[in-house]
Design an enzyme around this catalytic site. Structure first.
Site, mmCIF file in Angstrom:
data_model
loop_
_atom_site.group_PDB
_atom_site.id
_atom_site.type_symbol
_atom_site.label_atom_id
_atom_site.label_comp_id
_atom_site.label_asym_id
_atom_site.label_seq_id
_atom_site.Cartn_x
_atom_site.Cartn_y
_atom_site.Cartn_z
ATOM 1 N N CYS A 61 0.958 -1.215 -0.053
ATOM 2 C CA CYS A 61 0.039 0.000 0.005
ATOM 3 C C CYS A 61 0.723 1.107 -0.133
ATOM 4 O O CYS A 61 1.947 1.240 0.464
ATOM 5 C CB CYS A 61 -0.977 0.078 1.118
ATOM 6 S SG CYS A 61 -2.107 1.262 1.256
ATOM 7 N N ASP A 63 0.253 3.610 1.827
ATOM 8 C CA ASP A 63 0.138 4.229 3.140
ATOM 9 C C ASP A 63 1.792 4.713 3.708
ATOM 10 O O ASP A 63 2.587 3.852 3.720
ATOM 11 C CB ASP A 63 -0.535 3.268 4.089
ATOM 12 C CG ASP A 63 -0.770 3.611 5.467
ATOM 13 O OD1 ASP A 63 0.124 3.979 6.134
ATOM 14 O OD2 ASP A 63 -2.080 3.837 5.755
ATOM 15 N N ARG A 65 2.848 4.602 6.429
ATOM 16 C CA ARG A 65 3.282 3.970 7.732
ATOM 17 C C ARG A 65 3.980 2.686 7.031
ATOM 18 O O ARG A 65 4.603 2.027 7.995
ATOM 19 C CB ARG A 65 2.169 3.734 8.670
ATOM 20 C CG ARG A 65 1.532 5.017 9.110
ATOM 21 C CD ARG A 65 0.117 4.742 9.727
ATOM 22 N NE ARG A 65 -0.857 4.287 8.949
ATOM 23 C CZ ARG A 65 -2.047 3.957 9.275
ATOM 24 N NH1 ARG A 65 -2.389 4.076 10.753
ATOM 25 N NH2 ARG A 65 -2.833 3.426 8.310
ATOM 26 N N HIS A 118 -2.071 -4.080 5.241
ATOM 27 C CA HIS A 118 -1.885 -3.631 6.416
ATOM 28 C C HIS A 118 -3.211 -3.467 7.128
ATOM 29 O O HIS A 118 -4.278 -3.208 6.668
ATOM 30 C CB HIS A 118 -0.810 -2.634 6.449
ATOM 31 C CG HIS A 118 -1.470 -1.410 5.990
ATOM 32 N ND1 HIS A 118 -2.272 -0.382 6.734
ATOM 33 C CD2 HIS A 118 -1.697 -0.997 4.434
ATOM 34 C CE1 HIS A 118 -2.749 0.661 5.773
ATOM 35 N NE2 HIS A 118 -2.373 0.256 4.554
ATOM 36 N N CYS A 121 -6.381 0.077 6.788
ATOM 37 C CA CYS A 121 -6.174 0.504 5.481
ATOM 38 C C CYS A 121 -7.257 1.378 5.233
ATOM 39 O O CYS A 121 -8.481 1.045 5.144
ATOM 40 C CB CYS A 121 -6.121 -0.832 4.423
ATOM 41 S SG CYS A 121 -5.654 -0.068 2.971
#
Length: 237
Positions: A61, A63, A65, A118, A121
């Site tokens: 992803c 993302d 993080r 993860h 999401c």
């Protein structure tokens, strides 16, 4: 992609701007040039001369993080990485993702493809909120992209993925985040380049799930019909 609180009226609303602005990109780059670049320079120079030869395509992803090289403890030249909202591998031809898969498999000759989802999401939360159905057929680039996750929505209603050895999750977001990884592995198997290599037995697919709150990685185990935790090696110091 980070999920927004369920109390928000729109799961696609932008997050609040923090009171203190983060440092700009050049701040980190200056630190890199001072401290890290001298350490990496010999290895990067070798890769520049010899070219890349990663053994793994890593799809995860976008993302912020999620940091693939940290999770996999890998360095330059080891991962050929694709990042997008929701770590999706579209079931229909998407030139960007399909081109990356084709290049990794047919040109670079990777021997391993990993899909890593993860917890929390935002793409999966947006799917649960029906964002992919907004604005009719036209939609926006984001809502049109999220439509590639509809197979995961269908799968979670009928065969949701779970953690091995645990009761099925009662959290619909967690169920979808887990199930989405399994669905993207199915989508990968339908890719022509991947299908050819799988028939030859020269490529392996792996599904991972990273739980942010615990920094724990889980691997999909078809035999156990669930995700099992990845533990440190017994001989690790």
């Amino acid at each position: 992609m980070q999920s927004t609180p369920t109390t928000e009226t729109s799961p696609l609303s932008p997050p609040a701007v923090p009171a203190t602005a983060a440092p700009d990109a050049l701040t980190g780059i200056r630190d890199f040039q001072r401290h890290t670049a001298p350490l990496l320079r010999p290895e990067l120079a070798r890769l520049a001369r010899e070219g890349q030869s990663p053994s793994q395509l890593f799809i995860t992803c976008a993302d912020s993080r999620m940091v693939p090289n940290v999770i996999t403890n890998s360095g330059p030249g080891e991962l050929f990485t694709v990042r997008n909202i929701g770590n999706l591998v579209p079931p229909t031809a998407d030139d960007s993702v399909f081109a990356a898969v084709e290049y990794a498999v047919d040109v670079l000759g990777v021997r391993h493809i990993t899909v890593c989802g993860h917890s929390g999401c935002g793409a999966m939360q947006s799917l649960l909120h029906g964002a992919h159905r907004r604005d009719g057929r036209a939609g926006t680039p984001l809502t049109r992209w999220l439509r590639h996750g509809q197979d995961s929505l269908h799968r979670v209603r009928h065969t949701p993925a779970r953690f091995h050895g645990r009761s099925p999750s009662t959290d619909p977001l967690e169920r979808l985040c887990l199930t989405n990884v399994v669905q993207q592995l199915e989508n990968l198997r339908a890719h022509p380049s991947v299908a050819r290599r799988m028939d030859l037995g020269t490529i392996r697919l792996t599904g991972l799930y990273f739980e942010l709150t615990t920094a724990q990685t889980y691997v999909w185990s078809p035999g156990n019909r669930g995700f099992v935790p990845v533990h440190p090696r017994a001989d690790a110091a």
